[in-house]
Design an enzyme around this catalytic site. Structure first.
Site, short mmCIF file in Angstrom:
data_model
loop_
_atom_site.label_atom_id
_atom_site.label_comp_id
_atom_site.label_asym_id
_atom_site.label_seq_id
_atom_site.Cartn_x
_atom_site.Cartn_y
_atom_site.Cartn_z
N HIS A 274 0.84 -1.21 0.00
CA HIS A 274 0.00 0.00 0.00
C HIS A 274 0.87 1.26 0.00
O HIS A 274 0.64 2.19 -0.78
CB HIS A 274 -0.92 -0.01 1.22
CG HIS A 274 -1.64 1.29 1.44
ND1 HIS A 274 -2.87 1.57 0.88
CD2 HIS A 274 -1.29 2.39 2.14
CE1 HIS A 274 -3.24 2.78 1.24
NE2 HIS A 274 -2.30 3.31 2.00
N GLU A 275 1.87 1.27 0.88
CA GLU A 275 2.75 2.45 0.95
C GLU A 275 3.53 2.61 -0.35
O GLU A 275 3.74 3.73 -0.83
CB GLU A 275 3.70 2.32 2.13
CG GLU A 275 3.02 2.27 3.50
CD GLU A 275 2.21 3.52 3.79
OE1 GLU A 275 2.56 4.60 3.27
OE2 GLU A 275 1.21 3.42 4.53
N HIS A 278 1.66 4.43 -3.11
CA HIS A 278 1.70 5.89 -3.12
C HIS A 278 2.90 6.39 -3.93
O HIS A 278 2.79 7.38 -4.67
CB HIS A 278 1.80 6.41 -1.68
CG HIS A 278 0.52 6.30 -0.90
ND1 HIS A 278 -0.67 6.82 -1.35
CD2 HIS A 278 0.25 5.71 0.30
CE1 HIS A 278 -1.62 6.57 -0.46
NE2 HIS A 278 -1.09 5.90 0.54
N GLU A 352 -5.74 7.05 -1.25
CA GLU A 352 -5.73 5.86 -0.39
C GLU A 352 -6.44 4.69 -1.08
O GLU A 352 -5.95 3.55 -1.03
CB GLU A 352 -6.39 6.17 0.95
CG GLU A 352 -5.63 7.16 1.82
CD GLU A 352 -4.24 6.69 2.15
OE1 GLU A 352 -4.05 5.47 2.40
OE2 GLU A 352 -3.31 7.53 2.13
N ASP A 356 -4.61 1.22 -2.17
CA ASP A 356 -5.18 -0.08 -1.81
C ASP A 356 -5.31 -0.98 -3.04
O ASP A 356 -4.98 -2.18 -2.99
CB ASP A 356 -6.57 0.11 -1.17
CG ASP A 356 -6.50 0.58 0.27
OD1 ASP A 356 -5.40 0.57 0.85
OD2 ASP A 356 -7.56 0.95 0.81
#
Length: 418
Positions: A274-275, A278, A352, A356
């Protein structure tokens, strides 16, 4: 009544009323029924505890807001800013040095007003719910280090801004804008190397199956990192978190030690993915660009009201100055800042969801990310049913229920079974 005084007081009161309304809506939105998505991980006592935590922290925030708003209004109307200005002028001479002292004194007063609330929140509320692990010594040294960093970094930056406005003429706002943007980019590189180690210890992740899985995933994604670290988050709190920091070859993956204790390997890799999402989708740079545009707008608007005599009369000031204009402008900018914040939070929530999706697709394990989100919510006592108005105004992340629904739909329609 002076127009500017009326406007500033109206802004302060309106902002306070908005906070109260949003807080009350959030409290009313608390539902005694546990959302179905969490039935496999929450027991009734966990859920009651999370709602109680939301009630306690919300009401405490309202109390703090009420007191700080009251003190601010009294301080303004009674000429407190003028008294601080006279004190600064009695100590030093020159617009830049006086501005630094004036601002430092206001920050000190604000800090002293907030200190009792910070102490109670840390050692009473957070301890009551089992979060706090901050010792009094750590609390005190954190304050000293924070003030030192603010002095070393904030002081020169403020002096530079004051110098630009004192000498830059009509284009001073542009110089300030460019200066702050460059400073912010440099700080992004310095923070993980210089600032963050002042507060926490970063230890390379030990060799083992978890590290091998992380490195395999990173290589699969052709993603360059400078290292994988754990951070002693348990030094202050039991809450869980993970993040990327730095850029290029200085980029690090950082896991709170509390997160490694609570999640399994699949869930940790999903959080990492997930990070990484970004970064892969350039969310960091997009948000930095958006912040830079907002900073430019801020300085341009500030240039329009510099040394406005009506505004200084509203604050009962005997002397007109650029440094006080910067402080007073914050009151005028608050409504626009709230509106811009709503837009920024909306974009952040979309990011976000996007991160995901990246994590679910790149790992093929939407269920691992979903389970990690549920564990994070339970361990952090997150509010599972925030009111939509509160989400729109102040949430940079979507409610976890919405994220779980999006992951479930993605798993049903797109993802292969792995």
């Amino acid at each position: 009544m002076n127009f500017w005084l009326f406007f500033v007081l109206a802004v302060i009161v309106a902002h306070f009323i908005l906070d109260v309304v949003v807080a009350r809506l959030n409290l009313k939105a608390l539902s005694p029924r546990l959302p179905d998505e969490f039935a496999d991980i929450y027991d009734p006592e966990d859920y009651r505890r999370s709602q109680h935590y939301t009630r306690v922290t919300t009401r405490f925030g309202l109390l703090q807001n009420s007191i700080s708003t009251t003190v601010t209004v009294i301080f303004l109307v009674a000429g407190g800013f003028n008294s601080i200005d006279h004190l600064a002028r009695s100590w030093v001479d020159g617009p830049i040095v006086t501005g630094l002292v004036f601002t430092a004194l206001l920050i000190l007063l604000s800090f002293l007003l907030g200190l009792p609330f910070s102490i109670y929140s840390t050692f009473a509320i957070e301890a009551r719910f089992g979060f706090n692990r901050t010792s009094p010594l750590t609390f005190f040294t954190d304050i000293c280090k924070g003030l030192l960093v603010a002095l070393i970094i904030g002081g020169p930056l403020l002096a530079l801004l004051l110098w630009f406005f004192e000498t830059g003429g009509e284009l001073a706002w542009l110089y300030c804008w460019l200066g702050v943007v460059v400073f912010g980019i440099v700080l992004q590189f310095l923070a993980p190397v210089v600032i963050m180690p002042l507060f926490n210890k970063f230890t390379p992740l030990a060799d083992g199956p978890l590290k091998e899985r992380i490195l395999a995933y990173v290589r699969q994604q052709l993603f360059n990192i400078g290292g994988i670290y754990t951070m002693d988050g348990s030094k202050r709190s039991t809450k869980l978190n993970a993040f990327f920091t730095g850029f290029g070859r200085f980029r690090k993956i950082v896991f709170f030690d509390t997160l490694l204790d609570k999640l399994d390997d699949n869930e940790i890799v999903a959080v990492l993915a997930h990070e990484m999402g970004h970064f892969k989708q350039r969310h960091i740079w997009k948000m930095m660009a958006l912040s830079a545009l907002q900073t430019g707008l801020l300085f341009f608007l500030l240039s329009l009201i510099l040394e406005n005599h009506g505004l200084f009369a509203a604050f009962r000031m005997d002397h007109v100055s650029i440094y006080a204009s910067l402080v007073f402008f914050a009151f005028l900018y608050a409504p626009l800042n709230t509106l811009l914040g709503i837009g920024t939070n909306y974009i952040s929530r979309r990011h976000e969801f996007s991160a995901d999706r990246f994590a679910a697709k790149s790992t093929g394990r939407a269920e691992s990310l979903a389970h990690a989100l549920k564990r994070l919510s339970r361990e952090n006592l997150s509010n599972l049913t925030p009111h939509p108005v509160a989400v729109a105004i102040s949430y940079s992340h979507p409610p976890v229920v919405q994220r779980l629904e999006a992951l479930r739909n993605l798993a049903m329609t797109v993802l292969p079974r792995r």
